[in-house]
Scaffold this motif. Structure first.
Motif, PDB file in Angstrom:
ATOM      1  N   THR A 157      -4.095   6.999  -1.890  1.00 50.55           N
ATOM      2  CA  THR A 157      -3.445   5.815  -1.340  1.00 50.55           C
ATOM      3  C   THR A 157      -3.952   4.607  -2.108  1.00 50.55           C
ATOM      4  O   THR A 157      -5.177   4.418  -2.253  1.00 50.55           O
ATOM      5  CB  THR A 157      -3.766   5.660   0.157  1.00 50.55           C
ATOM      6  OG1 THR A 157      -3.319   6.834   0.845  1.00 50.55           O
ATOM      7  CG2 THR A 157      -3.066   4.437   0.745  1.00 50.55           C
ATOM      8  N   VAL A 158      -3.048   3.801  -2.608  1.00 49.45           N
ATOM      9  CA  VAL A 158      -3.420   2.689  -3.488  1.00 49.45           C
ATOM     10  C   VAL A 158      -2.670   1.421  -3.098  1.00 49.45           C
ATOM     11  O   VAL A 158      -1.665   1.465  -2.369  1.00 49.45           O
ATOM     12  CB  VAL A 158      -3.129   3.040  -4.961  1.00 49.45           C
ATOM     13  CG1 VAL A 158      -4.081   4.111  -5.468  1.00 49.45           C
ATOM     14  CG2 VAL A 158      -1.670   3.493  -5.129  1.00 49.45           C
ATOM     15  N   LYS A 159      -3.128   0.298  -3.626  1.00 46.41           N
ATOM     16  CA  LYS A 159      -2.464  -0.989  -3.401  1.00 46.41           C
ATOM     17  C   LYS A 159      -1.909  -1.499  -4.737  1.00 46.41           C
ATOM     18  O   LYS A 159      -2.565  -1.365  -5.781  1.00 46.41           O
ATOM     19  CB  LYS A 159      -3.446  -2.007  -2.825  1.00 46.41           C
ATOM     20  CG  LYS A 159      -2.810  -3.387  -2.594  1.00 46.41           C
ATOM     21  CD  LYS A 159      -3.833  -4.406  -2.123  1.00 46.41           C
ATOM     22  CE  LYS A 159      -4.079  -4.231  -0.635  1.00 46.41           C
ATOM     23  NZ  LYS A 159      -4.861  -5.384  -0.082  1.00 46.41           N
ATOM     24  N   VAL A 160      -0.732  -2.089  -4.684  1.00 52.20           N
ATOM     25  CA  VAL A 160      -0.125  -2.666  -5.875  1.00 52.20           C
ATOM     26  C   VAL A 160      -0.775  -4.010  -6.160  1.00 52.20           C
ATOM     27  O   VAL A 160      -0.758  -4.910  -5.319  1.00 52.20           O
ATOM     28  CB  VAL A 160       1.396  -2.848  -5.698  1.00 52.20           C
ATOM     29  CG1 VAL A 160       2.007  -3.515  -6.931  1.00 52.20           C
ATOM     30  CG2 VAL A 160       2.077  -1.512  -5.407  1.00 52.20           C
ATOM     31  N   THR A 161      -1.361  -4.153  -7.345  1.00 50.14           N
ATOM     32  CA  THR A 161      -2.018  -5.413  -7.702  1.00 50.14           C
ATOM     33  C   THR A 161      -1.261  -6.169  -8.805  1.00 50.14           C
ATOM     34  O   THR A 161      -1.456  -7.372  -8.983  1.00 50.14           O
ATOM     35  CB  THR A 161      -3.462  -5.152  -8.172  1.00 50.14           C
ATOM     36  OG1 THR A 161      -3.436  -4.253  -9.291  1.00 50.14           O
ATOM     37  CG2 THR A 161      -4.312  -4.559  -7.050  1.00 50.14           C
ATOM     38  N   LYS A 162      -0.403  -5.447  -9.533  1.00 48.80           N
ATOM     39  CA  LYS A 162       0.394  -6.098 -10.571  1.00 48.80           C
ATOM     40  C   LYS A 162       1.689  -5.307 -10.747  1.00 48.80           C
ATOM     41  O   LYS A 162       1.669  -4.075 -10.805  1.00 48.80           O
ATOM     42  CB  LYS A 162      -0.385  -6.128 -11.892  1.00 48.80           C
ATOM     43  CG  LYS A 162       0.321  -6.889 -13.003  1.00 48.80           C
ATOM     44  CD  LYS A 162      -0.544  -6.922 -14.257  1.00 48.80           C
ATOM     45  CE  LYS A 162       0.142  -7.682 -15.389  1.00 48.80           C
ATOM     46  NZ  LYS A 162      -0.675  -7.725 -16.624  1.00 48.80           N
ATOM     47  N   LEU A 163       2.818  -6.020 -10.810  1.00 49.56           N
ATOM     48  CA  LEU A 163       4.100  -5.343 -10.898  1.00 49.56           C
ATOM     49  C   LEU A 163       5.021  -6.075 -11.866  1.00 49.56           C
ATOM     50  O   LEU A 163       5.335  -7.250 -11.668  1.00 49.56           O
ATOM     51  CB  LEU A 163       4.755  -5.259  -9.515  1.00 49.56           C
ATOM     52  CG  LEU A 163       6.106  -4.556  -9.434  1.00 49.56           C
ATOM     53  CD1 LEU A 163       5.960  -3.088  -9.822  1.00 49.56           C
ATOM     54  CD2 LEU A 163       6.684  -4.670  -8.030  1.00 49.56           C
ATOM     55  N   VAL A 177      -7.758  -0.764  -1.202  1.00 52.57           N
ATOM     56  CA  VAL A 177      -7.324  -0.044  -0.004  1.00 52.57           C
ATOM     57  C   VAL A 177      -8.538   0.395   0.816  1.00 52.57           C
ATOM     58  O   VAL A 177      -8.581   0.233   2.039  1.00 52.57           O
ATOM     59  CB  VAL A 177      -6.473   1.194  -0.376  1.00 52.57           C
ATOM     60  CG1 VAL A 177      -6.151   2.030   0.872  1.00 52.57           C
ATOM     61  CG2 VAL A 177      -5.189   0.758  -1.055  1.00 52.57           C
ATOM     62  N   ASP A 178      -9.527   0.960   0.101  1.00 52.94           N
ATOM     63  CA  ASP A 178     -10.758   1.397   0.787  1.00 52.94           C
ATOM     64  C   ASP A 178     -11.443   0.223   1.479  1.00 52.94           C
ATOM     65  O   ASP A 178     -11.931   0.347   2.606  1.00 52.94           O
ATOM     66  CB  ASP A 178     -11.718   2.043  -0.213  1.00 52.94           C
ATOM     67  CG  ASP A 178     -11.191   3.369  -0.751  1.00 52.94           C
ATOM     68  OD1 ASP A 178     -10.291   3.942  -0.117  1.00 52.94           O
ATOM     69  OD2 ASP A 178     -11.685   3.812  -1.816  1.00 52.94           O
ATOM     70  N   ALA A 179     -11.466  -0.930   0.785  1.00 58.62           N
ATOM     71  CA  ALA A 179     -12.121  -2.103   1.348  1.00 58.62           C
ATOM     72  C   ALA A 179     -11.382  -2.606   2.586  1.00 58.62           C
ATOM     73  O   ALA A 179     -11.992  -2.933   3.609  1.00 58.62           O
ATOM     74  CB  ALA A 179     -12.208  -3.203   0.298  1.00 58.62           C
ATOM     75  N   VAL A 226       0.872  -1.180   0.000  1.00 56.67           N
ATOM     76  CA  VAL A 226       0.000   0.000   0.000  1.00 56.67           C
ATOM     77  C   VAL A 226       0.904   1.224   0.000  1.00 56.67           C
ATOM     78  O   VAL A 226       1.761   1.382   0.889  1.00 56.67           O
ATOM     79  CB  VAL A 226      -0.926   0.017   1.226  1.00 56.67           C
ATOM     80  CG1 VAL A 226      -1.731   1.309   1.269  1.00 56.67           C
ATOM     81  CG2 VAL A 226      -1.850  -1.188   1.204  1.00 56.67           C
ATOM     82  N   VAL A 227       0.751   2.065  -1.001  1.00 53.66           N
ATOM     83  CA  VAL A 227       1.612   3.232  -1.153  1.00 53.66           C
ATOM     84  C   VAL A 227       0.775   4.470  -1.459  1.00 53.66           C
ATOM     85  O   VAL A 227      -0.376   4.369  -1.879  1.00 53.66           O
ATOM     86  CB  VAL A 227       2.634   3.015  -2.298  1.00 53.66           C
ATOM     87  CG1 VAL A 227       3.613   1.914  -1.944  1.00 53.66           C
ATOM     88  CG2 VAL A 227       1.922   2.709  -3.613  1.00 53.66           C
ATOM     89  N   SER A 228       1.387   5.628  -1.226  1.00 55.41           N
ATOM     90  CA  SER A 228       0.727   6.893  -1.561  1.00 55.41           C
ATOM     91  C   SER A 228       1.355   7.473  -2.809  1.00 55.41           C
ATOM     92  O   SER A 228       2.550   7.273  -3.068  1.00 55.41           O
ATOM     93  CB  SER A 228       0.873   7.890  -0.406  1.00 55.41           C
ATOM     94  OG  SER A 228       0.167   7.446   0.725  1.00 55.41           O
ATOM     95  N   GLY A 229       0.544   8.187  -3.596  1.00 52.63           N
ATOM     96  CA  GLY A 229       1.061   8.787  -4.804  1.00 52.63           C
ATOM     97  C   GLY A 229       0.232   9.971  -5.235  1.00 52.63           C
ATOM     98  O   GLY A 229      -0.776  10.318  -4.595  1.00 52.63           O
ATOM     99  N   LYS A 230       0.680  10.605  -6.315  1.00 53.38           N
ATOM    100  CA  LYS A 230      -0.008  11.787  -6.826  1.00 53.38           C
ATOM    101  C   LYS A 230      -0.510  11.509  -8.247  1.00 53.38           C
ATOM    102  O   LYS A 230       0.189  10.897  -9.054  1.00 53.38           O
ATOM    103  CB  LYS A 230       0.949  12.968  -6.845  1.00 53.38           C
ATOM    104  CG  LYS A 230       0.323  14.265  -7.353  1.00 53.38           C
ATOM    105  CD  LYS A 230       1.301  15.419  -7.326  1.00 53.38           C
ATOM    106  CE  LYS A 230       1.569  15.877  -5.901  1.00 53.38           C
ATOM    107  NZ  LYS A 230       2.385  17.124  -5.868  1.00 53.38           N
TER     108      LYS A 230
END
Length: 385
Positions: free
Chosen positions: A69-75, A87-89, A20-24
């Protein structure tokens, strides 16, 4: 310079699926947004991963420059896919589970109206079935969109991402509390105002503050009532007197009749000895006939006062339901008794007829009284002169 590149590469290597990371927000497209989270490429946030609810346009929720704020689902080396919805869930479930356990009442805003009920955004999708919106039937829910409602969670399943809410549960709880307060506060003899809720064959149920009391059909009016609808209708505001209270069984007996003047009080201004009144024969008994003079007040025509002609039973002359004229012989309000007579009217009719005949005879006498004996036999006397 090499050290900076190595540090940057180390930060890239440290990012992994599930983080979980923050970004713009750097750019907003029709179906996705680009998010700078410090990776070598901007992450893609698809419109489907913006919210647990359906989103028409990304710009409905995000704009360039927004912090998210988001979660990484694919990298992958050149691809980074993110999710705000997850993230909200994740943030929501802990709070929702606590509210469910504590049976907490909380406020939500209706996000959408769908077939079968209402949808809200709780970080996860929450659903209020139509049957759990109100205590009464609602035909059209279109006005509920954007409206705040107090709700309780009645069903929660994290694995299935299922959250069922109920506004009706809140209303039921409030109604139960109000009912308890009413049962504790009212007492026998109280006169209060209520609203007729429903009618039955045996009476009317009246809401007197969150609890329904029964007005038995015998307590609706001073006169005989065949069906409650003769006296009251659903929705009517009525005054009632509390006859009895049973808090344990939540039963309250009420009376409308007890709040109104009795028919015998009204009768004092309407019935006097000597009056000639019109009434309806209500009952025939061996010793006479009961005639209703005003609603709730009956007088007795004794069999001896029915006719000059000897009769064995009243039904030889009268019929139930028949409207007749009677004369009031006597009134006793203390004992609630009225003595009536049909025969007395016949006597008056005969006397009046006799008086009319006498007046006719008198008129004839007066018309001939101006003549002398000479006037009557004068011509005959002239013959002997």
């Amino acid at each position: 310079m090499v050290e900076e590149v190595n540090n940057e590469m180390a930060s890239f290597d440290a990012l992994k699926v599930g983080d979980v990371v923050s970004g713009k927000v750097t750019k907003v497209e029709e179906k996705h947004a680009l998010i700078d989270v410090g990776y070598k490429v901007d992450g893609i946030l698809p419109i489907s991963e913006l919210s647990s609810l359906h989103v028409e346009k990304v710009t409905d929720l995000l704009h360039e420059g927004d912090e998210v704020t988001v979660k990484v689902t694919k990298l992958e080396d050149d691809e980074l896919v993110l999710s705000k919805r997850e993230v909200d869930a994740d943030n929501a479930w802990g709070d929702l589970e606590q509210k469910y356990q504590d049976k907490t009442t909380f406020s939500v805003e209706i996000a959408d109206v769908v077939k079968g009920g209402l949808v809200v955004d709780l970080g996860v999708r929450g659903f209020i079935p139509a049957s759990l919106v109100e205590r009464h039937f609602v035909e059209d829910f279109s006005d509920y969109k954007g409206k705040p409602l107090d709700v309780k969670i009645v069903e929660l399943d994290r694995e299935k991402r299922k959250v069922i809410l109920s506004h009706r549960a809140v209303l039921d709880e409030e109604a139960d509390k109000k009912k308890e307060e009413t049962l504790a506060s009212i007492k026998e003899g109280d006169v209060i105002e209520g609203t007729v809720q429903r009618l039955t064959d045996f009476g009317a149920f009246v809401d007197i503050g969150g609890v329904d009391g029964l007005v038995h059909i015998s307590q609706l009016a001073h006169h005989r009532v065949e069906t409650p609808s003769e006296v009251v209708s659903e929705g009517d505001k009525v005054k009632v007197k509390v006859l009895s209270v049973d808090p344990e069984n939540e039963r309250i007996s009420l009376s409308i009749k007890a709040t109104q003047p009795g028919p015998w009080e009204t009768a004092k201004d309407k019935i006097h000895t000597g009056d000639v009144l019109e009434g309806k024969v209500k009952r025939l008994v061996p010793f006479g006939a009961f005639v209703e003079l005003i609603p709730g007040v009956e007088g007795l025509v004794h069999i001896s006062e029915i006719s000059h002609t000897h009769i064995g039973t009243p039904d030889e002359v009268l019929s139930e339901g028949e409207t007749i004229k009677v004369k009031v012989l006597d009134v006793n309000f203390a004992d609630q008794r009225v003595s009536l007579s049909i025969k007395a009217l016949e006597n008056e009719a005969v006397a009046e007829h006799h008086e009319t005949r006498q007046e006719g005879s008198k008129d004839i006498e007066e018309s001939t009284s101006g003549f002398s004996l000479g006037d009557m036999i004068g011509d005959q006397l002239k013959k002997y002169k």
